[in-house]
Every structure is written in structure tokens, then in C-alpha cells.
Design a protein around this motif. Sequence first.
Motif, PDB file in Angstrom:
ATOM      1  N   ILE A 299      49.077  42.984   7.572  1.00  0.00           N
ATOM      2  CA  ILE A 299      49.031  44.276   6.879  1.00  0.00           C
ATOM      3  C   ILE A 299      50.171  44.393   5.881  1.00  0.00           C
ATOM      4  O   ILE A 299      50.005  44.897   4.769  1.00  0.00           O
ATOM      5  CB  ILE A 299      49.060  45.427   7.900  1.00  0.00           C
ATOM      6  CG1 ILE A 299      47.686  45.616   8.524  1.00  0.00           C
ATOM      7  CG2 ILE A 299      49.520  46.729   7.261  1.00  0.00           C
ATOM      8  CD1 ILE A 299      47.640  46.643   9.624  1.00  0.00           C
ATOM      9  N   ALA A 300      51.352  43.924   6.260  1.00  0.00           N
ATOM     10  CA  ALA A 300      52.506  44.020   5.365  1.00  0.00           C
ATOM     11  C   ALA A 300      52.308  43.203   4.108  1.00  0.00           C
ATOM     12  O   ALA A 300      52.745  43.587   3.018  1.00  0.00           O
ATOM     13  CB  ALA A 300      53.760  43.563   6.099  1.00  0.00           C
ATOM     14  N   TYR A 301      51.632  42.068   4.205  1.00  0.00           N
ATOM     15  CA  TYR A 301      51.414  41.226   3.040  1.00  0.00           C
ATOM     16  C   TYR A 301      50.455  41.847   2.033  1.00  0.00           C
ATOM     17  O   TYR A 301      50.459  41.494   0.856  1.00  0.00           O
ATOM     18  CB  TYR A 301      50.883  39.857   3.469  1.00  0.00           C
ATOM     19  CG  TYR A 301      51.969  38.868   3.801  1.00  0.00           C
ATOM     20  CD1 TYR A 301      52.859  38.427   2.831  1.00  0.00           C
ATOM     21  CD2 TYR A 301      52.125  38.402   5.094  1.00  0.00           C
ATOM     22  CE1 TYR A 301      53.860  37.538   3.138  1.00  0.00           C
ATOM     23  CE2 TYR A 301      53.130  37.511   5.417  1.00  0.00           C
ATOM     24  CZ  TYR A 301      53.989  37.082   4.431  1.00  0.00           C
ATOM     25  OH  TYR A 301      54.992  36.212   4.730  1.00  0.00           O
ATOM     26  N   HIS A 302      49.625  42.764   2.476  1.00  0.00           N
ATOM     27  CA  HIS A 302      48.664  43.359   1.550  1.00  0.00           C
ATOM     28  C   HIS A 302      49.350  44.209   0.486  1.00  0.00           C
ATOM     29  O   HIS A 302      48.735  44.616  -0.494  1.00  0.00           O
ATOM     30  CB  HIS A 302      47.620  44.175   2.315  1.00  0.00           C
ATOM     31  CG  HIS A 302      46.532  43.343   2.900  1.00  0.00           C
ATOM     32  ND1 HIS A 302      45.433  42.951   2.177  1.00  0.00           N
ATOM     33  CD2 HIS A 302      46.395  42.773   4.128  1.00  0.00           C
ATOM     34  CE1 HIS A 302      44.641  42.209   2.931  1.00  0.00           C
ATOM     35  NE2 HIS A 302      45.204  42.079   4.125  1.00  0.00           N
ATOM     36  N   ASN A 303      50.656  44.476   0.666  1.00  0.00           N
ATOM     37  CA  ASN A 303      51.422  45.143  -0.385  1.00  0.00           C
ATOM     38  C   ASN A 303      51.503  44.283  -1.641  1.00  0.00           C
ATOM     39  O   ASN A 303      51.736  44.786  -2.739  1.00  0.00           O
ATOM     40  CB  ASN A 303      52.837  45.449   0.133  1.00  0.00           C
ATOM     41  CG  ASN A 303      53.539  46.486  -0.706  1.00  0.00           C
ATOM     42  OD1 ASN A 303      52.908  47.338  -1.314  1.00  0.00           O
ATOM     43  ND2 ASN A 303      54.857  46.426  -0.730  1.00  0.00           N
TER      44      ASN A 303
ATOM     45  N   LYS B 116      50.632  32.774   5.434  1.00  0.00           N
ATOM     46  CA  LYS B 116      51.994  33.304   5.341  1.00  0.00           C
ATOM     47  C   LYS B 116      52.379  34.055   6.612  1.00  0.00           C
ATOM     48  O   LYS B 116      53.495  33.934   7.115  1.00  0.00           O
ATOM     49  CB  LYS B 116      52.120  34.235   4.129  1.00  0.00           C
ATOM     50  CG  LYS B 116      52.136  33.523   2.781  1.00  0.00           C
ATOM     51  CD  LYS B 116      52.339  34.529   1.660  1.00  0.00           C
ATOM     52  CE  LYS B 116      52.472  33.837   0.311  1.00  0.00           C
ATOM     53  NZ  LYS B 116      52.693  34.815  -0.787  1.00  0.00           N
ATOM     54  N   ALA B 117      51.440  34.847   7.145  1.00  0.00           N
ATOM     55  CA  ALA B 117      51.722  35.617   8.357  1.00  0.00           C
ATOM     56  C   ALA B 117      51.987  34.688   9.538  1.00  0.00           C
ATOM     57  O   ALA B 117      52.896  34.930  10.340  1.00  0.00           O
ATOM     58  CB  ALA B 117      50.554  36.561   8.659  1.00  0.00           C
ATOM     59  N   LEU B 118      51.216  33.626   9.671  1.00  0.00           N
ATOM     60  CA  LEU B 118      51.425  32.673  10.757  1.00  0.00           C
ATOM     61  C   LEU B 118      52.776  31.978  10.630  1.00  0.00           C
ATOM     62  O   LEU B 118      53.456  31.724  11.634  1.00  0.00           O
ATOM     63  CB  LEU B 118      50.293  31.647  10.776  1.00  0.00           C
ATOM     64  CG  LEU B 118      48.937  32.163  11.279  1.00  0.00           C
ATOM     65  CD1 LEU B 118      47.849  31.129  11.023  1.00  0.00           C
ATOM     66  CD2 LEU B 118      49.015  32.500  12.762  1.00  0.00           C
ATOM     67  N   ALA B 119      53.165  31.677   9.385  1.00  0.00           N
ATOM     68  CA  ALA B 119      54.474  31.054   9.166  1.00  0.00           C
ATOM     69  C   ALA B 119      55.585  32.005   9.586  1.00  0.00           C
ATOM     70  O   ALA B 119      56.590  31.585  10.183  1.00  0.00           O
ATOM     71  CB  ALA B 119      54.628  30.665   7.701  1.00  0.00           C
ATOM     72  N   PHE B 120      55.412  33.290   9.309  1.00  0.00           N
ATOM     73  CA  PHE B 120      56.410  34.284   9.724  1.00  0.00           C
ATOM     74  C   PHE B 120      56.496  34.366  11.238  1.00  0.00           C
ATOM     75  O   PHE B 120      57.586  34.398  11.812  1.00  0.00           O
ATOM     76  CB  PHE B 120      56.048  35.655   9.156  1.00  0.00           C
ATOM     77  CG  PHE B 120      56.986  36.117   8.092  1.00  0.00           C
ATOM     78  CD1 PHE B 120      58.201  36.674   8.409  1.00  0.00           C
ATOM     79  CD2 PHE B 120      56.649  35.991   6.762  1.00  0.00           C
ATOM     80  CE1 PHE B 120      59.077  37.100   7.425  1.00  0.00           C
ATOM     81  CE2 PHE B 120      57.506  36.403   5.764  1.00  0.00           C
ATOM     82  CZ  PHE B 120      58.729  36.964   6.102  1.00  0.00           C
ATOM     83  N   LEU B 121      55.356  34.399  11.896  1.00  0.00           N
ATOM     84  CA  LEU B 121      55.359  34.479  13.349  1.00  0.00           C
ATOM     85  C   LEU B 121      56.041  33.257  13.964  1.00  0.00           C
ATOM     86  O   LEU B 121      56.729  33.361  14.983  1.00  0.00           O
ATOM     87  CB  LEU B 121      53.923  34.605  13.872  1.00  0.00           C
ATOM     88  CG  LEU B 121      53.214  35.925  13.568  1.00  0.00           C
ATOM     89  CD1 LEU B 121      51.797  35.904  14.123  1.00  0.00           C
ATOM     90  CD2 LEU B 121      53.981  37.109  14.134  1.00  0.00           C
TER      91      LEU B 121
END
Length: 255
Positions: A101-105, A131-136
Motif C-alpha cells: 500500500i505504501a508503494y502505491h504513493n 520491492k515490498a518483498l525486498a523490504f520485508l
Amino acid sequence: MPLLELDKVTCEFGGLRAVSEVSLHLETGELVGLIGPNGAGKTTVFNLLTGVYAPSEGRILFDGASLVGWAPWRINRAGIARTFQNIRLFSDMTVLDNVKIAYHNHVRHGVMSSILRLPTYFRGEQEIEEKALAFLSLFHLEEKKDELARNLPYGEQRRLEIARALATEPRLLLLDEPAAGMNPQETRELMDLIAFIRERFSLTILLIEHDMSLVMGICERIYVLDHGMVIAQGSPKEIRSNPKVIEAYLGEVTS
């Protein structure tokens, strides 16, 4: 030019001054603490910085531009992200979706591409998921990606909230009592995490915290609020021995 500057900022609610002529600044790359007794106005300062409240008087400048009158989404897009004293995750969504959700910005495909399910939509969604998986992975949460956020232990919920804030790609991160509710071991791990993300993402950080071991251990400078006013500023060593700070916390000046 400071990255962030508050110049004599005042915030009133029906004649009550929650913040009174507060002036502070952060240089790029600094890690600065904002401390004070309960009710001192610390979270109000964060709400002013993120557009939740508008100042009654004074200026708020981010990288030289005035933020006064900006909506919260615009301030976030300009490069300021925050966490909250009480964790505010999307509790019924998965860990992965909270970060996505944050990346949709910063999404590049438009509304029509999403509605019509064009190739640009699928490419964009794939990029966001990667990108989200890399962050996690950075926050050691990749194995929990399909769990609901509300089912995570408290410390992992804190890490997820910080990961989500960083996914908006901020330059300035505001941490509101990140150690609240943590045990000493979790607090030590949090200190390491803050140091890591500061270096990894080249962040400037403003930190509200009541745990003095954390504040004194990682902050380079500290501002102290009491009754909505800045009563002291300086290095941890200077703040630790400042009579005004001791009086604000203990009610008396010790010899």
C-alpha cells in the motif's frame, strides 16, 4: 539550509496553547530526539509536521519550502513519513499488503490502466510486490508475508510499521515512541534497527521517546519540550545535566 525548520510555531485549540513558539531545526542526516513529560506537546509537533494540524502562527519549512496548508498526502509525497505511538497498521490485511500500500504513493500506471488491466498495470504491480518483498526481507519479516498484521507479535508489528513508512521513500522519518511497550531486549534491537535504517536509507530522523536509555544512546542532539515550549536543547550530555530538564521531569532541581 536545514532540511527541516520550525520557526516560532504555535498551535492553539480554543485558546489552549498545545505548542507555543517552538523553534527547532534538523540538518540532513541528523538523528535528533524530542523529549518531555507527558502532555508536553511532542505528538502535536508531529501532527503539525505531517499536516494533521495547521499552525496558528509560525513557519514550517522542509528543504526550504513551506509546508503550512499542505495536505498530509502531499507532505508524505514530498518526503516526510511517520510512525505512531499507538501502532496503526491495516490489521486485517497481510504483512505484504501493508507494505505494498505504501508503494502505491509512487505508482506510475494510471487509473484507466488499472481498470482495463493493461500490461502497464501488471508490470507496475509486479514491481511493487518485488520491492515490498525486498523490504520485508530487510526487516526479517519475509516469512510472515501472508500473515495478517494483527497476528504478529508486538515487536514485529513495530518493525512492520517502520517498514511501511520507509516504503513511501521518505527523506525525513518521524518516529513517535517506537519503544513503547517493548522489553529491554526489544529496545536494544530497536536501537540497532534505527541505526541500520538511518545508514541504509540515508535518512534524517526525528524521534519522540520516553525511554532515556534509547534517546541518550542514539541521538546526536535533543530538544526538550515542557508545557508546549522548548526549554532546552543540546547534546545528550548537556541535556542529562540541565537543571531545567531535571526540574521538568522530577519537579525539583537536584544538587
